[in-house]
Scaffold this active site. Structure first.
Site, PDB file in Angstrom:
ATOM      1  N   ARG A  69       0.792  -1.235   0.000  1.00  0.00           N
ATOM      2  CA  ARG A  69       0.000   0.000   0.000  1.00  0.00           C
ATOM      3  C   ARG A  69       0.827   1.289   0.000  1.00  0.00           C
ATOM      4  NH1 ARG A  69      -4.774  -0.091   4.308  1.00  0.00           N
ATOM      5  NH2 ARG A  69      -3.024  -0.293   5.762  1.00  0.00           N
ATOM      6  N   ASP A  70       2.144   1.193  -0.041  1.00  0.00           N
ATOM      7  CA  ASP A  70       2.955   2.410  -0.029  1.00  0.00           C
ATOM      8  C   ASP A  70       4.165   2.277  -0.949  1.00  0.00           C
ATOM      9  OD1 ASP A  70       3.596   4.985   0.701  1.00  0.00           O
ATOM     10  OD2 ASP A  70       4.626   4.418   2.553  1.00  0.00           O
ATOM     11  N   ILE A  71       3.939   1.693  -2.118  1.00  0.00           N
ATOM     12  CA  ILE A  71       5.014   1.562  -3.097  1.00  0.00           C
ATOM     13  C   ILE A  71       5.288   2.945  -3.692  1.00  0.00           C
ATOM     14  CG2 ILE A  71       5.686   0.560  -5.317  1.00  0.00           C
ATOM     15  CD1 ILE A  71       5.763  -1.371  -2.966  1.00  0.00           C
ATOM     16  N   LYS A 109       1.256   7.339   0.104  1.00  0.00           N
ATOM     17  CA  LYS A 109       1.636   8.625  -0.474  1.00  0.00           C
ATOM     18  C   LYS A 109       0.719   8.910  -1.659  1.00  0.00           C
ATOM     19  CE  LYS A 109       6.321   7.985   1.160  1.00  0.00           C
ATOM     20  NZ  LYS A 109       6.050   6.650   1.753  1.00  0.00           N
TER      21      LYS A 109
END
Length: 244
Positions: A69-71, A109
């Site tokens: 969920r935060d690549i 992000k």
């Protein structure tokens, strides 16, 4: 671990830079990643995510259903030896996670979210596929895909998911790589890669047919030259430290 009353976390030291630092350095030196470099890095990111996505519990042998969920560029580390690693699973979601994300709560992000993530909907591993596609696009073109003047505008761009082919900005991007990138960045979940391994396989077939001689050593040589001054400074700092 714990030593007396003090807790600690032992983490692997990666001697290198994160992808954000690499892209920033390239921008300041008027350089860019080549198509094989961008493709190789993305393949390695896919490998790391595939391992996490398929990870099973050591006690029950059931899938953990991990979603990163935060690549984003700062969570992709590249060592000076050409190793690529996915880091920071701090907001990763698993099937067994006690504190489940509430509907409508955004985590990650903004510029690297999937449309479903930006809308606060339930997500599955395909959200990591979309985020990886954003990374690939950015590495191929040297420009941010979804960047508005405000966070709200960025989120709106992501929700629309109007993605041009990378070749519009980089003529050296071949049609096959356009196709792979756009499939990863498809808003329609039924048309997107169903899992990150499918994307990896597609990329690998293209990569080894187009760039059979490119290896991790090729990426290593590029990074060592790009960050030559920083590496020298690190060596000097370490020498001072050990001399004390």
């Amino acid at each position: 671990g714990k030593i007396q009353d003090n807790y600690f976390i032992a983490m692997e030291y990666i001697d290198g830079q994160d992808l954000r630092a690499v892209l920033k350095k390239l921008q300041t030196t008027n350089k860019s990643l080549s198509v094989p470099q961008a493709t190789f890095i993305t393949i390695e990111v896919c490998k790391g995510l595939d391992y996490a996505h398929r990870k099973k519990s050591s006690s029950t042998n059931k899938p953990l259903d991990i979603i990163h969920r935060d690549i984003s560029p700062q969570n992709i580390m590249i060592s000076y030896d050409g190793e690529v690693k996915v880091v920071d699973f701090g907001i990763a979601k698993t099937a067994s996670k006690l504190n489940q994300t509430q509907a409508g709560v955004l985590k990650g992000k903004f510029g690297y979210m999937s449309p479903e993530q930006a809308m606060g909907l339930d997500v599955d591993q395909r959200t990591d596929v979309f985020s990886t596609g954003i990374l690939l696009f950015e590495m191929l073109t040297g420009r941010r895909l979804f960047l508005g003047d405000t966070d709200f505008e960025t989120l709106e761009k992501i929700k629309e998911a109007d993605v041009p082919p990378p070749s519009m900005f980089n003529k050296s991007v071949p049609d096959d790589l356009n196709r792979i990138t756009l499939k990863a960045l498809t808003k329609d979940l039924s048309r997107r890669y169903s899992n990150i391994r499918e994307m990896q396989v597609d990329l690998t077939k293209f990569f080894y047919s187009a760039f059979p001689d490119f290896t991790a050593s090729s990426l290593s040589s590029f990074l060592k030259k790009l960050f030559r001054d920083e590496i020298k400074e690190e060596v000097i700092d370490l020498s001072r430290y050990f001399a004390v």
